[in-house]
Design a protein around this motif. Structure first.
Motif, PDB file in Angstrom:
ATOM      1  N   THR A  36       4.422   8.549  -5.873  1.00  0.00           N
ATOM      2  CA  THR A  36       4.519   9.798  -6.621  1.00  0.00           C
ATOM      3  C   THR A  36       4.010  10.981  -5.814  1.00  0.00           C
ATOM      4  OG1 THR A  36       2.318   9.676  -7.623  1.00  0.00           O
ATOM      5  CG2 THR A  36       4.108   8.519  -8.756  1.00  0.00           C
ATOM      6  N   MET A  37       4.461  12.164  -6.207  1.00  0.00           N
ATOM      7  CA  MET A  37       3.923  13.422  -5.711  1.00  0.00           C
ATOM      8  C   MET A  37       3.660  14.307  -6.913  1.00  0.00           C
ATOM      9  SD  MET A  37       6.386  14.253  -2.431  1.00  0.00           S
ATOM     10  CE  MET A  37       5.755  15.926  -2.320  1.00  0.00           C
ATOM     11  N   THR A  38       2.563  15.028  -6.877  1.00  0.00           N
ATOM     12  CA  THR A  38       2.243  15.979  -7.937  1.00  0.00           C
ATOM     13  C   THR A  38       2.342  17.389  -7.376  1.00  0.00           C
ATOM     14  OG1 THR A  38       0.761  14.429  -9.046  1.00  0.00           O
ATOM     15  CG2 THR A  38       0.505  16.756  -9.584  1.00  0.00           C
ATOM     16  N   ILE A  39       3.121  18.226  -8.048  1.00  0.00           N
ATOM     17  CA  ILE A  39       3.253  19.634  -7.666  1.00  0.00           C
ATOM     18  C   ILE A  39       2.457  20.459  -8.664  1.00  0.00           C
ATOM     19  CG2 ILE A  39       4.840  21.550  -7.295  1.00  0.00           C
ATOM     20  CD1 ILE A  39       7.036  19.567  -6.814  1.00  0.00           C
ATOM     21  N   THR A  40       1.503  21.225  -8.172  1.00  0.00           N
ATOM     22  CA  THR A  40       0.690  22.085  -9.024  1.00  0.00           C
ATOM     23  C   THR A  40       0.897  23.540  -8.640  1.00  0.00           C
ATOM     24  OG1 THR A  40      -0.995  20.365  -9.297  1.00  0.00           O
ATOM     25  CG2 THR A  40      -1.659  22.627  -9.790  1.00  0.00           C
ATOM     26  N   ASN A  41       1.208  24.367  -9.614  1.00  0.00           N
ATOM     27  CA  ASN A  41       1.454  25.784  -9.386  1.00  0.00           C
ATOM     28  C   ASN A  41       0.144  26.554  -9.537  1.00  0.00           C
ATOM     29  OD1 ASN A  41       2.320  28.401  -9.288  1.00  0.00           O
ATOM     30  ND2 ASN A  41       3.821  28.222 -10.934  1.00  0.00           N
TER      31      ASN A  41
ATOM     32  N   LEU B 223       3.883  19.212 -12.138  1.00  0.00           N
ATOM     33  CA  LEU B 223       5.020  18.319 -12.303  1.00  0.00           C
ATOM     34  C   LEU B 223       4.789  17.084 -11.449  1.00  0.00           C
ATOM     35  CD1 LEU B 223       7.989  20.855 -11.886  1.00  0.00           C
ATOM     36  CD2 LEU B 223       7.017  20.028 -14.045  1.00  0.00           C
ATOM     37  N   THR B 224       5.349  15.965 -11.879  1.00  0.00           N
ATOM     38  CA  THR B 224       5.237  14.734 -11.114  1.00  0.00           C
ATOM     39  C   THR B 224       6.598  14.323 -10.584  1.00  0.00           C
ATOM     40  OG1 THR B 224       3.340  13.969 -12.408  1.00  0.00           O
ATOM     41  CG2 THR B 224       4.554  12.310 -11.162  1.00  0.00           C
ATOM     42  N   LEU B 225       6.664  14.093  -9.283  1.00  0.00           N
ATOM     43  CA  LEU B 225       7.890  13.649  -8.648  1.00  0.00           C
ATOM     44  C   LEU B 225       7.786  12.154  -8.348  1.00  0.00           C
ATOM     45  CD1 LEU B 225       8.218  16.707  -8.330  1.00  0.00           C
ATOM     46  CD2 LEU B 225       9.035  16.317  -5.998  1.00  0.00           C
ATOM     47  N   THR B 226       8.796  11.411  -8.763  1.00  0.00           N
ATOM     48  CA  THR B 226       8.915  10.002  -8.407  1.00  0.00           C
ATOM     49  C   THR B 226      10.274   9.785  -7.757  1.00  0.00           C
ATOM     50  OG1 THR B 226       9.682   9.514 -10.659  1.00  0.00           O
ATOM     51  CG2 THR B 226       7.343   9.162 -10.198  1.00  0.00           C
ATOM     52  N   PHE B 227      10.516   8.566  -7.289  1.00  0.00           N
ATOM     53  CA  PHE B 227      11.714   8.320  -6.493  1.00  0.00           C
ATOM     54  C   PHE B 227      12.396   7.027  -6.922  1.00  0.00           C
ATOM     55  CE2 PHE B 227       8.416  10.510  -4.184  1.00  0.00           C
ATOM     56  CZ  PHE B 227       9.054  11.648  -3.722  1.00  0.00           C
TER      57      PHE B 227
ATOM     58  N   TYR C 128       0.854  -1.180   0.000  1.00  0.00           N
ATOM     59  CA  TYR C 128       0.000   0.000   0.000  1.00  0.00           C
ATOM     60  C   TYR C 128       0.889   1.229   0.000  1.00  0.00           C
ATOM     61  CZ  TYR C 128      -3.873  -3.085   1.058  1.00  0.00           C
ATOM     62  OH  TYR C 128      -4.818  -4.073   1.000  1.00  0.00           O
ATOM     63  N   VAL C 129       0.697   2.076  -0.969  1.00  0.00           N
ATOM     64  CA  VAL C 129       1.558   3.231  -1.151  1.00  0.00           C
ATOM     65  C   VAL C 129       0.722   4.496  -1.093  1.00  0.00           C
ATOM     66  CG1 VAL C 129       3.232   4.337  -2.657  1.00  0.00           C
ATOM     67  CG2 VAL C 129       3.089   1.850  -2.609  1.00  0.00           C
ATOM     68  N   MET C 130       1.198   5.480  -0.353  1.00  0.00           N
ATOM     69  CA  MET C 130       0.489   6.752  -0.248  1.00  0.00           C
ATOM     70  C   MET C 130       0.859   7.646  -1.423  1.00  0.00           C
ATOM     71  SD  MET C 130       0.540   9.502   2.886  1.00  0.00           S
ATOM     72  CE  MET C 130      -0.113   8.287   4.024  1.00  0.00           C
ATOM     73  N   VAL C 131      -0.132   8.230  -2.048  1.00  0.00           N
ATOM     74  CA  VAL C 131       0.084   9.190  -3.123  1.00  0.00           C
ATOM     75  C   VAL C 131      -0.243  10.566  -2.574  1.00  0.00           C
ATOM     76  CG1 VAL C 131      -0.611   9.933  -5.418  1.00  0.00           C
ATOM     77  CG2 VAL C 131      -0.506   7.491  -4.884  1.00  0.00           C
ATOM     78  N   CYS C 132       0.666  11.519  -2.746  1.00  0.00           N
ATOM     79  CA  CYS C 132       0.502  12.844  -2.174  1.00  0.00           C
ATOM     80  C   CYS C 132       0.479  13.895  -3.271  1.00  0.00           C
ATOM     81  CB  CYS C 132       1.656  13.127  -1.201  1.00  0.00           C
ATOM     82  SG  CYS C 132       1.486  14.657  -0.291  1.00  0.00           S
ATOM     83  N   VAL C 133      -0.379  14.903  -3.092  1.00  0.00           N
ATOM     84  CA  VAL C 133      -0.481  16.001  -4.046  1.00  0.00           C
ATOM     85  C   VAL C 133      -0.006  17.274  -3.352  1.00  0.00           C
ATOM     86  CG1 VAL C 133      -2.020  17.370  -5.471  1.00  0.00           C
ATOM     87  CG2 VAL C 133      -2.418  14.915  -5.218  1.00  0.00           C
ATOM     88  N   VAL C 134       0.895  18.007  -3.982  1.00  0.00           N
ATOM     89  CA  VAL C 134       1.403  19.260  -3.451  1.00  0.00           C
ATOM     90  C   VAL C 134       1.012  20.382  -4.387  1.00  0.00           C
ATOM     91  CG1 VAL C 134       3.460  20.538  -2.766  1.00  0.00           C
ATOM     92  CG2 VAL C 134       3.377  18.072  -2.425  1.00  0.00           C
TER      93      VAL C 134
END
Length: 217
Positions: free
Chosen positions: A36-41, A109-113, A4-10
């Motif tokens: 993943t994380m999504t950064i929205t401006n 933008l999408t951030l992955t690791f 189970y993976v948490m998906v976060c939106v920034v």
């Protein structure tokens, strides 16, 4: 066993000047094996060299050494201070810092690791943090409304006196905690012998942009 993976939106929200504020929202739990994380401006203005620091949990076994940030699939210069590891040595929780080169106005933008070899965590010296190019100081003032007397404490003075400890260090960002919790209580404030107010500053230095983010506690 399912992971189970948490998906976060920034999201970047408009502020009254300076770096836009960050708004983070948990997008819920998913069984998709991705992180993943999504950064929205949302500031309406393109952001260049945006300094971003955040804490991130990881699934057991996913990151062996240290996490590296990829922006839209492209590896970026990033730093990770691993705070907790699983019994097998893999990363459980890390504080990650990255300077995002550009975020278009109203864009995302999408951030992955991915895993990377351990990096340098050599801390900045007090002399480096006191360099004029940072133009660093922060103060708290306690005022007695009855008498008009006031007392002020300076984060720069604490730094110059060596009264700080490093919480996160590396080439991308360094966070220090400034204060004195010793029996000397050097910076405690008050208008009687008890001096009940204890000031503390959390300062993050960004060498690439010569910026400092400060929290007052």
């Amino acid at each position: 066993m399912r992971k189970y993976v948490m998906v976060c939106v920034v999201s970047l929200l408009a502020s009254a000047g300076g770096i836009p504020r960050l708004a983070m929202a948990d997008a819920g739990m998913t069984t998709v094996a991705t992180n993943t994380m999504t950064i929205t401006n949302r500031s309406g203005v393109a952001q260049l060299n945006y300094p971003l620091q955040f804490g991130r949990p990881f699934v057991d076994g996913d990151i062996a050494d240290e996490p590296r940030v990829l922006i839209n699939g492209v590896p970026a210069a990033s730093q990770a201070d691993v705070k907790n590891r699983y019994p097998d040595g893999s990363v459980e929780f890390a504080v990650i810092a990255v300077v995002v080169p550009s975020i278009p106005a109203s864009g995302s933008l999408t951030l992955t690791f991915q895993n990377q070899a351990p990096g340098s965590h050599t801390p900045l010296s007090s002399a480096q943090m006191l360099d004029p190019s940072y133009d660093f100081n922060a103060t708290m003032t306690l005022k007695n409304t009855s008498t008009g007397a006031s007392k002020t404490v300076s984060a720069r003075t604490m730094l110059a006196n060596g009264d700080y400890r490093v919480w996160s260090a590396g080439p991308v960002a360094q966070t220090i905690i400034l204060g004195d919790d010793s029996t000397a209580r050097k910076y405690d404030l008050g208008f009687d012998t008890y001096r009940p107010f204890r000031p503390r500053f959390y300062a993050t230095f960004w060498p690439a942009t010569r910026q400092v983010a400060v929290r007052y506690v």
